[in-house]
Design an enzyme around this catalytic site. Structure first.
Site, PDB file in Angstrom:
ATOM      1  N   GLU A 239       0.920  -1.074  -0.065  1.00 58.03           N
ATOM      2  CA  GLU A 239      -0.289   0.072  -0.092  1.00 58.03           C
ATOM      3  C   GLU A 239       0.897   1.304  -0.147  1.00 58.03           C
ATOM      4  O   GLU A 239       1.990   1.288   0.522  1.00 58.03           O
ATOM      5  CB  GLU A 239      -0.986   0.075   1.377  1.00 58.03           C
ATOM      6  CG  GLU A 239      -2.081  -0.981   1.313  1.00 58.03           C
ATOM      7  CD  GLU A 239      -2.874  -1.184   2.611  1.00 58.03           C
ATOM      8  OE1 GLU A 239      -2.451  -0.516   3.651  1.00 58.03           O
ATOM      9  OE2 GLU A 239      -3.481  -1.920   2.669  1.00 58.03           O
ATOM     10  N   LYS A 241       2.538   4.072   1.439  1.00 60.66           N
ATOM     11  CA  LYS A 241       2.679   4.900   3.020  1.00 60.66           C
ATOM     12  C   LYS A 241       2.333   6.349   2.834  1.00 60.66           C
ATOM     13  O   LYS A 241       3.344   7.091   2.324  1.00 60.66           O
ATOM     14  CB  LYS A 241       4.062   4.358   3.480  1.00 60.66           C
ATOM     15  CG  LYS A 241       4.187   4.769   4.623  1.00 60.66           C
ATOM     16  CD  LYS A 241       5.376   4.472   5.550  1.00 60.66           C
ATOM     17  CE  LYS A 241       5.622   4.690   6.895  1.00 60.66           C
ATOM     18  NZ  LYS A 241       5.234   5.988   7.294  1.00 60.66           N
ATOM     19  N   ARG A 246      -2.673   9.290  11.154  1.00 54.39           N
ATOM     20  CA  ARG A 246      -3.408   8.169  11.285  1.00 54.39           C
ATOM     21  C   ARG A 246      -4.726   8.441  12.197  1.00 54.39           C
ATOM     22  O   ARG A 246      -4.636   8.981  13.161  1.00 54.39           O
ATOM     23  CB  ARG A 246      -2.561   7.163  12.006  1.00 54.39           C
ATOM     24  CG  ARG A 246      -3.280   5.650  12.159  1.00 54.39           C
ATOM     25  CD  ARG A 246      -2.203   4.504  12.733  1.00 54.39           C
ATOM     26  NE  ARG A 246      -2.706   3.132  12.466  1.00 54.39           N
ATOM     27  CZ  ARG A 246      -1.893   2.314  12.672  1.00 54.39           C
ATOM     28  NH1 ARG A 246      -0.709   2.624  12.792  1.00 54.39           N
ATOM     29  NH2 ARG A 246      -2.374   1.111  12.729  1.00 54.39           N
ATOM     30  N   ARG A 261      -3.517   7.995  16.772  1.00 51.45           N
ATOM     31  CA  ARG A 261      -2.820   7.229  16.979  1.00 51.45           C
ATOM     32  C   ARG A 261      -2.447   7.042  18.566  1.00 51.45           C
ATOM     33  O   ARG A 261      -2.056   5.743  18.957  1.00 51.45           O
ATOM     34  CB  ARG A 261      -1.620   6.826  16.099  1.00 51.45           C
ATOM     35  CG  ARG A 261      -0.385   6.394  16.521  1.00 51.45           C
ATOM     36  CD  ARG A 261       0.688   6.328  15.464  1.00 51.45           C
ATOM     37  NE  ARG A 261       2.095   5.797  15.869  1.00 51.45           N
ATOM     38  CZ  ARG A 261       2.989   5.401  15.239  1.00 51.45           C
ATOM     39  NH1 ARG A 261       2.655   5.597  13.929  1.00 51.45           N
ATOM     40  NH2 ARG A 261       4.174   4.990  15.473  1.00 51.45           N
ATOM     41  N   GLU A 291      -5.111   6.625   6.978  1.00 52.98           N
ATOM     42  CA  GLU A 291      -4.459   7.735   6.999  1.00 52.98           C
ATOM     43  C   GLU A 291      -4.917   9.016   6.283  1.00 52.98           C
ATOM     44  O   GLU A 291      -5.513   8.858   5.096  1.00 52.98           O
ATOM     45  CB  GLU A 291      -2.944   7.449   6.256  1.00 52.98           C
ATOM     46  CG  GLU A 291      -1.883   8.322   6.476  1.00 52.98           C
ATOM     47  CD  GLU A 291      -1.133   8.170   7.763  1.00 52.98           C
ATOM     48  OE1 GLU A 291      -1.481   7.318   8.621  1.00 52.98           O
ATOM     49  OE2 GLU A 291      -0.216   8.740   7.986  1.00 52.98           O
ATOM     50  N   ARG A 407       4.591  -3.923  17.530  1.00 55.21           N
ATOM     51  CA  ARG A 407       5.599  -4.154  16.548  1.00 55.21           C
ATOM     52  C   ARG A 407       5.932  -5.310  16.068  1.00 55.21           C
ATOM     53  O   ARG A 407       6.920  -5.762  16.478  1.00 55.21           O
ATOM     54  CB  ARG A 407       6.690  -3.277  16.659  1.00 55.21           C
ATOM     55  CG  ARG A 407       7.071  -1.861  15.895  1.00 55.21           C
ATOM     56  CD  ARG A 407       8.167  -1.018  16.346  1.00 55.21           C
ATOM     57  NE  ARG A 407       7.663   0.204  16.934  1.00 55.21           N
ATOM     58  CZ  ARG A 407       7.128   0.963  16.528  1.00 55.21           C
ATOM     59  NH1 ARG A 407       7.021   1.182  15.013  1.00 55.21           N
ATOM     60  NH2 ARG A 407       6.737   2.215  16.955  1.00 55.21           N
TER      61      ARG A 407
END
Ligand code: AMP
Length: 549
Positions: A239, A241, A246, A261, A291, A407
């Site tokens: 996708e 970026k 966000r 976020r 986003e 993450r």
């Protein structure tokens, strides 16, 4: 509950380095917290809804001066000695000449309320309001309380309590499993609320997403390059970026909430997005995310700095809606009509998202998304993203679940690395606390017309070993010292990496570096006469594909 009781707990936490002891101290305290539990939990690790209070150290120094009627010199002297503004405030609170007449004993609710007001204050008069909110607390605080109020405002508690300890303390206090407590945190985004639920629920803590309460979002890791990112997954999705902000959208019938976020409620700032979400998400209940970009009148994306004006704006929002329209690019779904879909694969989530979004081209749409493992195709898409002024690509594992707050390497970001610069050190600052003996916050300069012009500060990005080594070298080059600031003779050249060059009025060059970090010290190969020029920086700034205006 009295704030003094919390201050004593902070003191006990500070006195031990043992994690289990810290957990037990907190667990006992949470059990006693009664109706103030949520607030006590948030304050106990310095998290007032994850906010940055917007009160800089300098402002805090003026507040301390005002609250205790002391001079600049007095505060500087004490600060140099201790390196901790909290302890400075404590000292002057203990030695204050007079207390205000209307002295009130502080309770946790009062402290929390005053602190919570800080981040929302912006614009004219906001500095004065902030000063008076903190000064009110300080003038009513005992010495010990003053220490921790100041540290909370600075976001530097120095009690060695991170989220993991809070999680374990809640689990211990209310006989729950730490992993269930963490799961609840993923869904509620606030340990205060989690503690309330843990206390209320008998038996196992059942974590549930609640529409309208912020969930924690999934995070990305950096990949060294496109090839590596493609190789990481059997079924990758690519996708754009987007270089934006966000936003998580919660929808329950006609009610919409927007969260950042960092779980700030930003619903008021984006009324048009609220309208789009009401009409163009075909679901009774859902949580989706994407986003957001600011775009110009023709729909062309603008750099992030422009959008940040929309995020910060608290008044005259309608005017801003017209001036700076936005574009939402949706990329994931977390919840749909009573169903938590985090445990479905991205492939399925993406299909669901496609079904429920009724796009408005250029305003409210799906993120540009392709599914391929072919390098040529992927690279074409990557170049297209950069040409469009976006940051690069997100490469995602189509077979992976949604992992809130983590993450885990299922989302990889691929973006170009900016060309490093050679710059010379012209200034530095003495550190604080444990770093008081070291020079840090290096002021970096480029060349222009035979002069050195500062163009950025490297505040982090050095290890302790590097700091010690750097101090040894810089000490001999100090030309002037004012408080903690020192002027350094331009001699040491370093190679500096950074995320991007930004326009900035803070430096005489008009440019600053975002996230500068030390790549290496140029030993003998380059001297100050070899550092990059302002013209180089200007050229690189223009080359940054993402900067188009
Ligand atoms: P970073 O902030 O560099 O760690 O990159 C992760 C961020 O990229 C996310 O938090 C999003 O704000 C942003 N982002 C932009 N485009 C996408 C996308 N297509 N999917 C996920 N995140 C994206």
């Amino acid at each position: 509950m009295k704030y003094f009781e919390l201050a004593k707990v902070y003191e006990a936490l500070e006195a031990t380095t043992k994690k289990l002891e810290k957990r037990d101290i907190l667990a006992e305290f949470y059990k006693k917290a009664d109706k103030d539990l949520a607030i006590v939990v948030r304050l106990s690790y310095g998290a007032v809804m994850g906010e940055d209070f917007g009160v800089a150290k300098q402002m805090l120094k003026s507040i301390i001066k005002k609250a205790y009627g002391i001079t600049d010199a007095e505060i500087m002297h004490k600060f140099k000695e201790t390196g901790d503004l909290g302890v400075v405030a404590e000292f002057f609170a203990a030695h204050r000449k007079q207390r205000t007449l209307a002295y009130h004993e502080l309770n946790v609710v009062k402290v929390y309320e005053n602190l919570q007001k800080l981040p929302s204050l912006t614009g004219t008069g906001s500095v004065e309001r902030k000063v008076s909110l903190v000064a009110e607390l300080l003038s009513n605080a005992s010495a010990l309380e003053a220490r921790y109020i100041v540290r909370t405002v600075l976001g530097d508690m120095r009690i060695g309590v991170a989220e993991g300890i809070v999680r374990d303390a809640i689990a211990k206090a209310f006989s729950k499993e730490p992993k269930d407590v963490e799961r609840a945190y993923d869904f509620l985004g606030d340990y205060g609320e989690v503690a309330e639920q843990a206390r209320k629920e008998k038996g196992k803590l059942k974590a549930k997403i609640e529409i309208g309460k912020p969930v924690r979002v999934m995070l990305a890791e950096r990949s060294p390059g496109l090839k590596e990112a493609l190789a990481a997954f059997e079924h990758p999705a690519l996708e754009l970026k987007y270089d934006g902000f966000r936003i998580v959208i919660h929808k329950k019938a006609d009610k919409i909430w927007l969260y950042s976020r960092r779980n700030e409620n930003i619903t008021k700032q984006f009324p048009e997005l609220v309208e789009y979400a009401k009409k163009h998400l075909k679901a009774r209940e859902c949580i989706v995310e994407g986003e957001t970009l600011a775009v110009d009148k023709k729909g062309k994306p603008l750099p992030f700095q422009k959008l940040s004006r929309r995020i910060q704006r608290k008044y005259h929002i309608e005017k801003m809606v017209k001036e700076l329209p936005i574009q939402m690019n949706l990329f994931d779904i977390i919840y749909l009509n009573g169903r938590n879909v985090m445990h479905e694969k991205l492939k399925e989530r993406w299909n669901t998202l496609k079904k429920i979004v009724k796009p408005i081209k250029g305003k409210f749409q799906l993120a540009e998304h392709i599914e391929t493992k072919d390098f040529k195709k992927a690279n074409k898409f990557y170049q297209y993203s950069l040409r469009k002024g976006q940051e690069g690509l997100m490469v995602k594992n189509l077979d992976a679940f949604y992992h809130p707050g983590k993450r885990v390497g299922y989302w990889l970001k691929v973006k170009p690395i900016a060309e490093p610069l050679d710059l010379v050190i012209v200034g530095a600052e003495w550190g604080e606390g444990k770093r008081a003996r070291w020079l840090g916050s290096l002021l970096l300069a480029c060349r222009s017309k035979g002069k050195f012009l500062a163009t950025g500060k490297m505040a982090s990005g050095l290890t302790e070993k590097q700091l010690a080594e750097m101090t040894k070298r810089l000490k001999h080059l100090i030309e002037e010292e004012k408080g903690k600031h020192v002027k350094i003779k331009p001699k040491i050249v370093i190679e500096v990496g950074y995320e991007e060059i930004q326009k900035s009025p803070k430096y005489p060059t008009g440019y600053a570096l975002r996230f500068p970090r030390l790549l290496r010290i140029r030993e003998k190969d380059k001297g100050p006469e070899d550092v990059n020029t302002l013209a180089d920086i200007e050229k690189l700034y223009k080359q940054q594909k993402r900067v188009k205006h």
